[in-house]
Design a protein around this motif. Sequence first.
Motif, PDB file in Angstrom:
ATOM      1  N   LEU A 320       0.816  -1.208   0.000  1.00  0.00           N
ATOM      2  CA  LEU A 320       0.000   0.000   0.000  1.00  0.00           C
ATOM      3  C   LEU A 320       0.851   1.260   0.000  1.00  0.00           C
ATOM      4  O   LEU A 320       1.951   1.291   0.550  1.00  0.00           O
ATOM      5  CB  LEU A 320      -0.901   0.038   1.244  1.00  0.00           C
ATOM      6  N   ASN A 321       0.342   2.314  -0.634  1.00  0.00           N
ATOM      7  CA  ASN A 321       0.903   3.649  -0.517  1.00  0.00           C
ATOM      8  C   ASN A 321      -0.080   4.475   0.298  1.00  0.00           C
ATOM      9  O   ASN A 321      -1.206   4.707  -0.151  1.00  0.00           O
ATOM     10  CB  ASN A 321       1.087   4.292  -1.901  1.00  0.00           C
ATOM     11  N   MET A 322       0.309   4.879   1.495  1.00  0.00           N
ATOM     12  CA  MET A 322      -0.632   5.640   2.318  1.00  0.00           C
ATOM     13  C   MET A 322       0.076   6.568   3.291  1.00  0.00           C
ATOM     14  O   MET A 322       1.259   6.403   3.592  1.00  0.00           O
ATOM     15  CB  MET A 322      -1.577   4.707   3.070  1.00  0.00           C
ATOM     16  N   ILE A 323      -0.677   7.563   3.739  1.00  0.00           N
ATOM     17  CA  ILE A 323      -0.207   8.494   4.763  1.00  0.00           C
ATOM     18  C   ILE A 323      -1.131   8.345   5.958  1.00  0.00           C
ATOM     19  O   ILE A 323      -2.363   8.351   5.813  1.00  0.00           O
ATOM     20  CB  ILE A 323      -0.280   9.959   4.284  1.00  0.00           C
ATOM     21  N   ILE A 324      -0.536   8.198   7.138  1.00  0.00           N
ATOM     22  CA  ILE A 324      -1.315   8.206   8.383  1.00  0.00           C
ATOM     23  C   ILE A 324      -1.190   9.609   8.965  1.00  0.00           C
ATOM     24  O   ILE A 324      -0.091  10.078   9.230  1.00  0.00           O
ATOM     25  CB  ILE A 324      -0.785   7.159   9.377  1.00  0.00           C
ATOM     26  N   ILE A 325      -2.314  10.271   9.139  1.00  0.00           N
ATOM     27  CA  ILE A 325      -2.310  11.644   9.654  1.00  0.00           C
ATOM     28  C   ILE A 325      -2.807  11.640  11.090  1.00  0.00           C
ATOM     29  O   ILE A 325      -3.896  11.129  11.385  1.00  0.00           O
ATOM     30  CB  ILE A 325      -3.174  12.565   8.774  1.00  0.00           C
ATOM     31  N   ASP A 326      -2.006  12.189  12.002  1.00  0.00           N
ATOM     32  CA  ASP A 326      -2.329  12.175  13.430  1.00  0.00           C
ATOM     33  C   ASP A 326      -2.080  13.567  14.018  1.00  0.00           C
ATOM     34  O   ASP A 326      -1.769  14.514  13.298  1.00  0.00           O
ATOM     35  CB  ASP A 326      -1.473  11.112  14.135  1.00  0.00           C
ATOM     36  N   LYS A 327      -2.187  13.677  15.339  1.00  0.00           N
ATOM     37  CA  LYS A 327      -1.986  14.962  16.024  1.00  0.00           C
ATOM     38  C   LYS A 327      -0.577  15.504  15.768  1.00  0.00           C
ATOM     39  O   LYS A 327       0.363  14.749  15.563  1.00  0.00           O
ATOM     40  CB  LYS A 327      -2.164  14.787  17.536  1.00  0.00           C
ATOM     41  N   GLY A 328      -0.470  16.825  15.830  1.00  0.00           N
ATOM     42  CA  GLY A 328       0.830  17.468  15.725  1.00  0.00           C
ATOM     43  C   GLY A 328       1.273  18.000  17.071  1.00  0.00           C
ATOM     44  O   GLY A 328       0.615  17.764  18.094  1.00  0.00           O
ATOM     45  N   ARG A 329       2.365  18.745  17.066  1.00  0.00           N
ATOM     46  CA  ARG A 329       2.902  19.276  18.323  1.00  0.00           C
ATOM     47  C   ARG A 329       2.158  20.521  18.787  1.00  0.00           C
ATOM     48  O   ARG A 329       2.243  20.899  19.960  1.00  0.00           O
ATOM     49  CB  ARG A 329       4.385  19.588  18.144  1.00  0.00           C
ATOM     50  N   ASP A 330       1.417  21.153  17.845  1.00  0.00           N
ATOM     51  CA  ASP A 330       0.602  22.321  18.169  1.00  0.00           C
ATOM     52  C   ASP A 330      -0.777  22.152  17.563  1.00  0.00           C
ATOM     53  O   ASP A 330      -1.001  21.245  16.740  1.00  0.00           O
ATOM     54  CB  ASP A 330       1.256  23.600  17.626  1.00  0.00           C
TER      55      ASP A 330
END
Length: 394
Positions: A320-330
């Motif tokens: 698979l080609n994928m991006i997991i997007i989660d919380k950032g530092r701000d």
Amino acid sequence: MLRNAPKFYEVAKRIVEITEDCILVAHNAQFDYRILRTEFKRLGFGYKRKTICTVELSKSLIPGQPSYSLGKLARALGIPVTDRHRASGDAMATVKLFKMLLNKDLEKHIIKDAVRAEPKFQMEPNLKQIINELPNETGVYYIHNDKGDIIYIGKSNNIKNRISQHFSSTSPKSKKIQLQTASVTYEKTGSELVALLKENQEIKKNKPLFNRALRRTIFTYALYSFVDDNGYINLKIDKADGRKTAITTFSNRQSAKSFMHKAVEDYNLCQKLTGLYPTKTNCFNYTIKQCEGACIQQETTESYNSRVESLIQKNSYSNLNMIIIDKGRDIDERSAILIKNGIFKGLGFFDLNYQITNSDVLESIITPMENNRDSQHIIQAYLRKNKRIKTVIF
């Protein structure tokens, strides 16, 4: 239980009154006393009382016990305990234990010697200063010795609290860390997944003195598939083997079995073909009409295998080609974990105003990281646990 309970400041005055001119008796007194003093300190009040610890007294007066925890000690001494791990139950058990200890203290050492104004463990001033400068945020922390070498790496959803636990614990390992600590540095991640991946890589790279356990592989079981003689895809939980391609991995056998039981329910799979119900005939679920009959070839292989393949696709990011997007530092930032052709490539952070239009733009903000079985396990386990996390297939 605590929703309608009073706040500490509402009962603080009463605590001062009822403990005036008293000695606090507790099982592991340094813990209870430290909590009280911390809460009073927040109110600007210097709370001081003498204490007696029934753990230390028990070790002295009743030696040779296999365990000195309150529950096991009470059972060994025939002390009835009701409402265990609740304030009243534990307090009454401690009262009964203390009375027994007073009776056993023929030399009256309790009265003469065991009373003390402070618990034995005192945190060094420099460790307190280190804690005060740490954030209550998610990230990876690094404990250094006076030469600057990293002696311990950890991750936490609250760095300050976790370091405080390291510095206040009396376990042999914690005491060694306390003696060698000169400073603590940290890196905020916002995302627990990013913290787990960074911790895994940093430990393998730096091999800190006190991280022996995490240098090894962090998973032990895996889910595999094979096609039987009748053409049905079977699933099998087995010990992790690097020579085989696993669908997903687990930290222990119990978590693997729990996953499989839920998979049978969610995807209407056969207990026999998932290894949960060894039998030569039909599985139990077929008897209660919750299995379509793949176990006795009543369901077509195409129909059954399509559901198994859905499970495999959902829990494996192979190819698979994928991006997991989660919380950032701000607040206005997000983290991105890049998977390319089923391989973990690295992670980075991007501003919400920054438009990611293609994979080339994404790769420019990604810090390359090593793809290994532990990182794959961390990602898969995190996705199983956090089903609402955003993933983008490209």
